[in-house]
Design an enzyme around this catalytic site. Structure first.
Site, PDB file in Angstrom:
ATOM      1  N   HIS A  12       0.872  -1.178   0.000  1.00 14.74           N
ATOM      2  CA  HIS A  12       0.000   0.000   0.000  1.00 14.74           C
ATOM      3  C   HIS A  12       0.906   1.223   0.000  1.00 14.74           C
ATOM      4  O   HIS A  12       1.960   1.192   0.618  1.00 14.74           O
ATOM      5  CB  HIS A  12      -0.893   0.012   1.254  1.00 14.74           C
ATOM      6  CG  HIS A  12      -0.147   0.186   2.539  1.00 14.74           C
ATOM      7  ND1 HIS A  12      -0.270  -0.663   3.610  1.00 14.74           N
ATOM      8  CD2 HIS A  12       0.761   1.120   2.942  1.00 14.74           C
ATOM      9  CE1 HIS A  12       0.510  -0.266   4.593  1.00 14.74           C
ATOM     10  NE2 HIS A  12       1.159   0.814   4.227  1.00 14.74           N
ATOM     11  N   HIS A  31      -2.105   3.779  10.238  1.00 16.85           N
ATOM     12  CA  HIS A  31      -0.912   4.632  10.358  1.00 16.85           C
ATOM     13  C   HIS A  31      -1.226   5.807  11.272  1.00 16.85           C
ATOM     14  O   HIS A  31      -1.274   6.958  10.826  1.00 16.85           O
ATOM     15  CB  HIS A  31      -0.483   5.135   8.983  1.00 16.85           C
ATOM     16  CG  HIS A  31      -0.130   4.052   8.005  1.00 16.85           C
ATOM     17  ND1 HIS A  31      -1.069   3.277   7.374  1.00 16.85           N
ATOM     18  CD2 HIS A  31       1.077   3.617   7.564  1.00 16.85           C
ATOM     19  CE1 HIS A  31      -0.456   2.415   6.569  1.00 16.85           C
ATOM     20  NE2 HIS A  31       0.841   2.599   6.664  1.00 16.85           N
ATOM     21  N   GLU A  69       6.188  -4.058   7.795  1.00 14.04           N
ATOM     22  CA  GLU A  69       4.778  -4.258   7.422  1.00 14.04           C
ATOM     23  C   GLU A  69       4.549  -5.645   6.809  1.00 14.04           C
ATOM     24  O   GLU A  69       3.433  -6.164   6.825  1.00 14.04           O
ATOM     25  CB  GLU A  69       4.317  -3.173   6.426  1.00 14.04           C
ATOM     26  CG  GLU A  69       4.183  -1.788   7.049  1.00 14.04           C
ATOM     27  CD  GLU A  69       3.776  -0.701   6.039  1.00 14.04           C
ATOM     28  OE1 GLU A  69       3.393   0.382   6.491  1.00 14.04           O
ATOM     29  OE2 GLU A  69       3.871  -0.919   4.808  1.00 14.04           O
ATOM     30  N   HIS A  75      10.840  -0.652   2.295  1.00 15.37           N
ATOM     31  CA  HIS A  75      10.817   0.810   2.281  1.00 15.37           C
ATOM     32  C   HIS A  75      11.141   1.341   3.671  1.00 15.37           C
ATOM     33  O   HIS A  75      10.901   0.691   4.676  1.00 15.37           O
ATOM     34  CB  HIS A  75       9.505   1.398   1.765  1.00 15.37           C
ATOM     35  CG  HIS A  75       8.233   1.116   2.527  1.00 15.37           C
ATOM     36  ND1 HIS A  75       7.774  -0.144   2.823  1.00 15.37           N
ATOM     37  CD2 HIS A  75       7.283   1.954   3.008  1.00 15.37           C
ATOM     38  CE1 HIS A  75       6.601  -0.060   3.453  1.00 15.37           C
ATOM     39  NE2 HIS A  75       6.287   1.209   3.591  1.00 15.37           N
TER      40      HIS A  75
END
Ligand code: DHB
Ligand code: FE
Length: 292
Positions: A12, A59, A244, A197
């Site tokens: 995402h 988040h 994640e 990331h």
């Protein structure tokens, strides 16, 4: 009985949602990314589930540092797209499935996983961007997502975060829970977030194509070994937000080949696998598995 028939895995990124909402999907930067989901959109139409069990992370949108549930299951009738700072995304409200969600909560808690029950929350890009990628653009008012969604939020933002092993075990408990629901429902389970990331600090922008693809091989073909990947490996190799990826192991653990912590029957069929670098700061991975 209800049955999990397939799992979907996808990264995402908020910028992906923004690109869709602003009509930029055919721009040179975005076109190769969205092309990787053409197959998936058709596959979802051809294999429409009755319910999607969507594992994602919030988040600091619905949950703040005030309250940090490790695992939270949405039992509400609907979830509004959250305002993440630039207004809410113009996408349809997400309809829930309170009966099935409550049943799964009951069963999984009795299998000794402590879930937080959430009767009211908004859902951020962690949930809406995977839906947009798999379903394409939807009119926020006249459109609708293809089926009810049970949001399942995992804390991968504030330490301590759960291990991949615990996520893998939880997936097995979720499958048991689904299979004890007394209605013939076709369920898909999605694992979202990742891949490599890092959004802050000296290594911001880190991408590790080789590690990502090795991890994908393991996740698909040797999930028991993949589940043993220590937390520190994710952070070192895939960056702070690479953690994640543990959420993908919940979906993988819910597939039919995994029983009692081992792979005991044929591996699932890989219907689709895609990898693209970069989207914003993130390496995007995407897999669709069907039970053999
Ligand atoms: C980005 C990626 C994320 O996972 C996120 O939650 C926010 C931003 C990014 O690559 O920009
Ligand atoms: Fe994220």
């Amino acid at each position: 009985m209800a049955k999990i028939t397939a799992s979907v895995y996808t990264s995402h990124v908020p910028a992906i949602g923004a690109a869709m909402d602003m009509g930029k999907t055919q721009e040179a930067y975005w076109q190769p990314l969205f092309k990787g989901y053409d197959y998936s959109k058709q596959w979802l139409k051809d294999n429409k589930p009755d319910v999607i069990f969507l594992v994602y992370n919030d988040h600091a949108t619905a949950f703040s540092l005030d309250m940090i549930p490790t695992f939270a299951i949405g039992t509400a009738a609907e979830y509004k797209p959250a305002d993440e700072g630039y207004g809410a995304r113009p996408v349809p409200v997400v309809k829930g499935h309170p009966e099935l969600a409550s049943h799964i909560a009951q069963s999984v808690i009795q299998q000794d996983f402590d879930l937080t029950i959430v009767n009211k929350m908004d859902v951020d890009h962690g949930l809406t961007v995977p839906l947009s990628l798999m379903c394409g653009e939807q009119d926020p008012v006249k459109g609708a997502w293809p089926c009810p969604v049970i949001p399942f939020a995992v804390n991968v933002v504030q330490y301590p975060v759960p291990s991949g092993q615990r996520c893998f075990n939880l997936g097995q408990a979720i499958r048991k829970a689904v299979e004890s629901y007394d209605e013939d429902l076709n369920i898909h389970i999605w694992g979202t977030g990742g891949m490599s990331h890092q959004l802050q600090g000296a290594r911001a922008g880190l991408i590790n194509r080789e590690w990502d693809n090795h991890w994908l091989d393991l996740m698909i073909n040797d999930p028991v070994a993949c589940a043993q990947t220590p937390h520190i490996d994710y952070v070192r190799e895939a960056g702070s937000e690479g953690i994640e990826l543990v959420m993908w192991l919940i979906a993988r653990g819910a597939m039919a080949d995994v029983n009692g912590g081992q792979v005991t029957t044929a591996l699932p069929t890989v219907k689709h696998r895609f990898y693209h670098v970069p989207a914003s700061n993130t390496a995007v991975g995407h897999v669709i598995l069907e039970n053999a």
